[in-house]
Design an enzyme around this catalytic site. Structure first.
Site, PDB file in Angstrom:
ATOM      1  N   LYS A  46      42.370  43.109  60.706  1.00 50.76           N
ATOM      2  CA  LYS A  46      41.119  43.528  61.352  1.00 50.76           C
ATOM      3  C   LYS A  46      40.374  42.374  62.039  1.00 50.76           C
ATOM      4  O   LYS A  46      39.687  42.593  63.025  1.00 50.76           O
ATOM      5  CB  LYS A  46      40.201  44.201  60.335  1.00 50.76           C
TER       6      LYS A  46
ATOM      7  N   ASP B 250      34.354  52.016  62.068  1.00 54.50           N
ATOM      8  CA  ASP B 250      33.859  52.178  60.692  1.00 54.50           C
ATOM      9  C   ASP B 250      32.350  52.423  60.684  1.00 54.50           C
ATOM     10  O   ASP B 250      31.834  53.112  59.802  1.00 54.50           O
ATOM     11  CB  ASP B 250      34.168  50.930  59.847  1.00 54.50           C
TER      12      ASP B 250
HETATM   13  N1  LIG Z   1      35.859  54.704  52.953  1.00 55.08           N
HETATM   14  C1  LIG Z   1      36.342  53.926  53.905  1.00 55.08           C
HETATM   15  O1  LIG Z   1      36.596  54.348  55.034  1.00 55.08           O
HETATM   16  C2  LIG Z   1      36.541  52.484  53.614  1.00 55.08           C
HETATM   17  C3  LIG Z   1      36.642  51.557  54.674  1.00 55.08           C
HETATM   18  C4  LIG Z   1      36.828  50.200  54.370  1.00 55.08           C
HETATM   19  C5  LIG Z   1      36.919  49.794  53.029  1.00 55.08           C
HETATM   20  N2  LIG Z   1      36.829  50.736  52.042  1.00 55.08           N
HETATM   21  C6  LIG Z   1      36.897  50.314  50.624  1.00 55.08           C
HETATM   22  O2  LIG Z   1      35.831  49.389  50.402  1.00 55.08           O
HETATM   23  C7  LIG Z   1      36.209  48.398  49.453  1.00 55.08           C
HETATM   24  C8  LIG Z   1      35.919  47.010  50.016  1.00 55.08           C
HETATM   25  O3  LIG Z   1      36.687  46.820  51.189  1.00 55.08           O
HETATM   26  P1  LIG Z   1      36.466  45.514  52.109  1.00 55.08           P
HETATM   27  O4  LIG Z   1      37.415  45.636  53.235  1.00 55.08           O
HETATM   28  O5  LIG Z   1      35.021  45.298  52.410  1.00 55.08           O
HETATM   29  O6  LIG Z   1      36.981  44.367  51.110  1.00 55.08           O
HETATM   30  P2  LIG Z   1      36.673  42.805  51.130  1.00 55.08           P
HETATM   31  O7  LIG Z   1      36.340  42.338  52.503  1.00 55.08           O
HETATM   32  O8  LIG Z   1      37.804  42.175  50.393  1.00 55.08           O
HETATM   33  O9  LIG Z   1      35.332  42.659  50.213  1.00 55.08           O
HETATM   34  C9  LIG Z   1      35.376  42.955  48.846  1.00 55.08           C
HETATM   35  C10 LIG Z   1      33.957  42.929  48.260  1.00 55.08           C
HETATM   36  O10 LIG Z   1      34.058  43.271  46.865  1.00 55.08           O
HETATM   37  C11 LIG Z   1      33.518  42.215  46.082  1.00 55.08           C
HETATM   38  N3  LIG Z   1      34.280  42.094  44.834  1.00 55.08           N
HETATM   39  C12 LIG Z   1      35.621  42.223  44.681  1.00 55.08           C
HETATM   40  N4  LIG Z   1      35.959  42.047  43.382  1.00 55.08           N
HETATM   41  C13 LIG Z   1      34.797  41.784  42.712  1.00 55.08           C
HETATM   42  C14 LIG Z   1      34.482  41.499  41.346  1.00 55.08           C
HETATM   43  N5  LIG Z   1      35.433  41.453  40.401  1.00 55.08           N
HETATM   44  N6  LIG Z   1      33.183  41.311  41.015  1.00 55.08           N
HETATM   45  C15 LIG Z   1      32.211  41.360  41.954  1.00 55.08           C
HETATM   46  N7  LIG Z   1      32.443  41.612  43.281  1.00 55.08           N
HETATM   47  C16 LIG Z   1      33.723  41.812  43.642  1.00 55.08           C
HETATM   48  C17 LIG Z   1      33.651  40.963  46.931  1.00 55.08           C
HETATM   49  O11 LIG Z   1      32.751  39.981  46.492  1.00 55.08           O
HETATM   50  P3  LIG Z   1      32.998  38.428  46.887  1.00 55.08           P
HETATM   51  O12 LIG Z   1      32.468  38.254  48.291  1.00 55.08           O
HETATM   52  O13 LIG Z   1      32.209  37.698  45.864  1.00 55.08           O
HETATM   53  O14 LIG Z   1      34.477  38.189  46.782  1.00 55.08           O
HETATM   54  C18 LIG Z   1      33.287  41.549  48.308  1.00 55.08           C
HETATM   55  O15 LIG Z   1      31.894  41.708  48.421  1.00 55.08           O
HETATM   56  C19 LIG Z   1      37.691  48.665  49.153  1.00 55.08           C
HETATM   57  O16 LIG Z   1      37.764  49.402  47.946  1.00 55.08           O
HETATM   58  C20 LIG Z   1      38.161  49.522  50.312  1.00 55.08           C
HETATM   59  O17 LIG Z   1      39.194  50.414  49.938  1.00 55.08           O
HETATM   60  C21 LIG Z   1      36.628  52.053  52.299  1.00 55.08           C
END
Ligand SMILES: NC(=O)c1ccc[n+]([C@@H]2O[C@H](COP(=O)([O-])OP(=O)(O)OC[C@H]3O[C@@H](n4cnc5c(N)ncnc54)[C@H](OP(=O)(O)O)[C@@H]3O)[C@@H](O)[C@H]2O)c1
Length: 287
Positions: free
Chosen positions: A71, A108
């Protein structure tokens, strides 16, 4: 589904890509509209993303979606980038223009906005500050959507403060203040908040649970979780029991797909209960 030699082509590039529901959901719309087209998984390694994107017009593809880990890197390859995608720093949709150039956008933001509108129609951006958990790629899209909707104050809660500071710096505007907080402050921030959105992966199948006491959140405030595996996360189950309007992550996933479908395949589509049911069947039940 039957396709001819003149079929329109699109797909999703990711690595890995096998988990993606996008082929299923675009396939549903192709069936429904009867468009002569195909939408296929395109497993593309990170090192090959530029070659793969440049191959789209060569192979006659109308475009593609992008998922992890492409992305951000696609921003460096695309010829024209929608200003919203630049602001967010991520691209999820590529359309091949008539001259073969690559047009990049991020749907998104649209997906989140439509999902919130459909799932919590009573919500008003003036209801109070929005609390957004997480500062990853999806948090950026969510916060941009909240800004477009007219929210004037966002509190980001994130484990890694510098990541959240960067999001705040990139997305704050004269009309939307953004502040950054640690998890210790999260339950205090719920006092007076008008909306809570989880954009972290906490609560997703295989990830740690999201522990947050909702007792300070007014019951009229919607709780949104963009995680969609499981469909009803622990956070949403607790919010539902307290009487909050709840919005799951599937709506965002379905709505973000619409603009791409319409651009590649030239037919208007809708997010319907039938489409939702077809995708729900593929999701794991709550643990
Ligand atoms: N519904 C939809 O269309 C859609 C679209 C996109 C994503 N999603 C979902 O949204 C979620 C996040 O996606 P993303 O692309 O934003 O991922 P990302 O860029 O990897 O960000 C992950 C986020 O989760 C936090 N995190 C992960 N593990 C953690 C832990 N153990 N304790 C505290 N914070 C934690 C991270 O904090 P840090 O910054 O501290 O690492 C960060 O804020 C995923 O589950 C994905 O499947 C859904």
């Amino acid at each position: 589904m039957r396709i001819t030699g003149a079929a329109r082509l699109a797909g999703i590039m990711g690595w890995p890509v096998a988990h993606s529901r996008s082929p299923l959901l675009h396939g549903f719309w192709l069936d429904e509209t009867g468009v002569d087209g195909a939408y296929v998984p395109l497993p593309v390694r990170p090192a090959d993303i530029e070659r793969a994107l440049r191959a789209l017009p060569v192979l006659g593809f109308r475009g593609c979606n992008l998922t992890i880990p492409h992305k951000q890197t696609a921003l460096l390859v695309a010829d024209h980038i929608d200003p919203l995608a630049s602001r967010i720093g991520a691209v999820n949709t590529i359309v091949v223009a008539a001259d073969g150039t690559l047009e990049a956008s991020n749907t998104d933001v649209y997906g989140f906005r439509e999902s919130l509108r459909g799932g919590a129609p009573e919500w008003s951006p003036a209801a109070g500050p929005a609390v957004v958990l997480g500062a990853g790629g999806s948090s950026r899209a969510v916060i941009a959507a909240l800004g477009d909707a007219g929210v004037s104050e966002v509190h980001i809660v994130n484990r890694t403060p510098c990541r959240a500071e960067k999001v705040a710096n990139d997305l704050a505007t004269s009309a939307m203040r953004i502040s950054v907080h640690s998890w210790n402050a999260a339950s205090d921030l719920l006092d007076g908040a008008g909306l809570l959105v989880n954009t972290t992966s906490l609560g997703m199948t295989g990830e740690p649970p999201l522990d947050l006491d909702l007792v300070r959140l007014q019951r009229s405030a919607p709780v949104v979780d963009i995680v969609y595996v499981p469909l009803e996360t622990g956070l949403l189950a607790r919010a539902r029991r307290r009487g909050h309007p709840v919005v799951d992550g599937l709506g965002m996933l379905l709505h973000q797909a619409r603009p791409g479908f319409e651009a590649w395949f030239g037919a208007e589509v809708r997010v319907t209960p039938e489409l939702r049911a077809a995708i729900v069947k593929t999701l794991a039940p709550a643990q």
